[in-house]
Design an enzyme around this catalytic site. Sequence first.
Site, PDB file in Angstrom:
ATOM      1  N   GLY A 121      28.912  -8.444  -8.346  1.00 25.88           N
ATOM      2  CA  GLY A 121      30.364  -8.627  -8.342  1.00 25.88           C
ATOM      3  C   GLY A 121      31.029  -7.927  -7.170  1.00 25.88           C
ATOM      4  O   GLY A 121      31.946  -8.480  -6.541  1.00 25.88           O
ATOM      5  N   THR A 122      30.563  -6.734  -6.850  1.00 25.57           N
ATOM      6  CA  THR A 122      31.200  -5.961  -5.775  1.00 25.57           C
ATOM      7  C   THR A 122      31.066  -6.699  -4.443  1.00 25.57           C
ATOM      8  O   THR A 122      32.046  -6.862  -3.706  1.00 25.57           O
ATOM      9  CB  THR A 122      30.553  -4.561  -5.679  1.00 25.57           C
ATOM     10  OG1 THR A 122      30.704  -3.930  -6.952  1.00 25.57           O
ATOM     11  CG2 THR A 122      31.192  -3.717  -4.608  1.00 25.57           C
ATOM     12  N   SER A 138      28.985 -11.704 -11.824  1.00 28.14           N
ATOM     13  CA  SER A 138      27.864 -10.766 -11.771  1.00 28.14           C
ATOM     14  C   SER A 138      26.956 -11.032 -12.968  1.00 28.14           C
ATOM     15  O   SER A 138      27.443 -11.288 -14.069  1.00 28.14           O
ATOM     16  CB  SER A 138      28.433  -9.350 -11.848  1.00 28.14           C
ATOM     17  OG  SER A 138      27.399  -8.408 -11.838  1.00 28.14           O
ATOM     18  N   ALA A 139      25.628 -10.937 -12.754  1.00 25.14           N
ATOM     19  CA  ALA A 139      24.686 -11.310 -13.826  1.00 25.14           C
ATOM     20  C   ALA A 139      24.577 -10.261 -14.933  1.00 25.14           C
ATOM     21  O   ALA A 139      24.343 -10.600 -16.089  1.00 25.14           O
ATOM     22  CB  ALA A 139      23.301 -11.560 -13.237  1.00 25.14           C
ATOM     23  N   CYS A 154      33.323   2.770 -14.566  1.00 25.67           N
ATOM     24  CA  CYS A 154      33.275   3.084 -13.138  1.00 25.67           C
ATOM     25  C   CYS A 154      34.053   4.350 -12.817  1.00 25.67           C
ATOM     26  O   CYS A 154      33.838   4.969 -11.801  1.00 25.67           O
ATOM     27  CB  CYS A 154      33.819   1.915 -12.331  1.00 25.67           C
ATOM     28  SG  CYS A 154      33.067   0.376 -12.816  1.00 25.67           S
TER      29      CYS A 154
HETATM   30  N1  PLP Z   1      34.729  -6.559 -11.044  1.00 22.97           N
HETATM   31  C1  PLP Z   1      34.867  -6.199 -12.323  1.00 22.97           C
HETATM   32  C2  PLP Z   1      36.051  -6.664 -13.100  1.00 22.97           C
HETATM   33  C3  PLP Z   1      33.899  -5.399 -12.951  1.00 22.97           C
HETATM   34  O1  PLP Z   1      34.049  -5.054 -14.230  1.00 22.97           O
HETATM   35  C4  PLP Z   1      32.783  -4.974 -12.193  1.00 22.97           C
HETATM   36  C5  PLP Z   1      31.781  -4.084 -12.791  1.00 22.97           C
HETATM   37  O2  PLP Z   1      32.045  -3.359 -13.723  1.00 22.97           O
HETATM   38  C6  PLP Z   1      32.675  -5.399 -10.854  1.00 22.97           C
HETATM   39  C7  PLP Z   1      33.667  -6.183 -10.319  1.00 22.97           C
HETATM   40  C8  PLP Z   1      31.492  -5.021 -10.017  1.00 22.97           C
HETATM   41  O3  PLP Z   1      30.381  -5.800 -10.345  1.00 22.97           O
HETATM   42  P1  PLP Z   1      28.898  -5.323  -9.981  1.00 22.97           P
HETATM   43  O4  PLP Z   1      28.571  -4.195 -10.896  1.00 22.97           O
HETATM   44  O5  PLP Z   1      28.053  -6.521 -10.195  1.00 22.97           O
HETATM   45  O6  PLP Z   1      28.922  -4.917  -8.543  1.00 22.97           O
END
Ligand code: PLP
Length: 390
Positions: free
Chosen positions: A72-73, A200-201, A326
């Site tokens: 996701g990031t 994100s998986a 986070c």
């Molecule tokens: N965006 C949201 C809303 C999330 O909740 C998260 C992870 O908690 C992310 C982005 C980041 O995803 P990833 O952990 O796959 O990098």
Amino acid sequence: MQFPIYLDHSATTPLDPKVLEAMLPYFTESYGNPATLYNLGMMANEAVTTAREEVANVLCASPDEIYFTSGGTESDNTCLLGVQSSFQDRSRHILTSPIEHHAISAPLERLTRAGYEIETLPVGKDGIVDLREVEKRLRKDTLLITVMHANNEIGSVQYVQEIGALCRERGVLFHTDAVQSFGKLPIDVRAMNIDMLSISAHKLYGPKGVGAMYIRRGTPLNPFQLGGEQEHGRRAGTLNVPGIVGLGKAALFASRDMESEIVRLSALRDWFITSLENSIPCLAISGSRSRRLSNNVHICVEGVAGESMLLALDAAGICAAAGSACSTGATEPSHVLKAIGIPRELAQGALRLTLGKSTNLASLEFTLDILSRTVFDLRKLSGTFQRYAT
Ligand code: PLP
């Protein structure tokens, strides 16, 4: 009862054994590089093609609009920073919400330093962006709106379709972070007029370190990661084939079970929220009651620190989160709780419990019992019990 009682599904989810089973051959037997032309590579490439179709189906997109990433990031960063470089000499106004994940707000800060004007749309106490504000703040030089589909802390679900319609009407690009909603809520990128979307998986029983972005065909976007022609030049780097296979299968299973899980989890969530309100005096439910992810429970308990509740829950074999995973460890109230106007003191007592496949009534009854006793004990210990007695 099975321990641990895992109530932190918004932080991550356990890998579904069936997803693991699908992934395993791509570590060992079919380990070829999907960019190669011999049989071993072509087998890997076929698996990637299938996964692309599986992800596209859940979003009502075309497979050629799906690009695999490391999560996701990376998807969020690519969509925001890529749009910057591809629209360099055009509009510089970007609208967003104050409750975005840091994977959105951090790249936006960089864009501010690069001369972009980032305007934050207000949210109500329910954590929902007011559509009238979106309409009011859209300008001729608005380049992009990025508003998340569902919030990772309080679970509020935005009016994505309506924001998408406004964007399309005004010729503005629309990105949504769907990391928390993908596989949990129906998404149709065409009907919702979404130009870019991140997933994100590991939030849907898939592996960590793999995700994808949907980029509507024809959307100009410069690559973020350079060094190879993979993913049609939009994301360089050898593909994480087992991870991608896992994402595809996780998406397939999530969409298959989505309807029944929404019904089952909403009922459990509502039972849990009502029971918490009835059992713990001076407790507030954060966010929206109606536009809320079916697996999200977020509370703020007066006179008790979130971390103390977490420790007591952990000692009883229950995994939860104080605010957002986070930002765990930070003493400042989260930006999300600040944005919805929760007073600083109350925000200290924030606790997020996110339900999932393993959650059943017995596990929630047990959690309710431990939590109400913990709050009672902690208030007693700090001498504030009388103040919070009903
Ligand atoms: N965006 C949201 C809303 C999330 O909740 C998260 C992870 O908690 C992310 C982005 C980041 O995803 P990833 O952990 O796959 O990098």
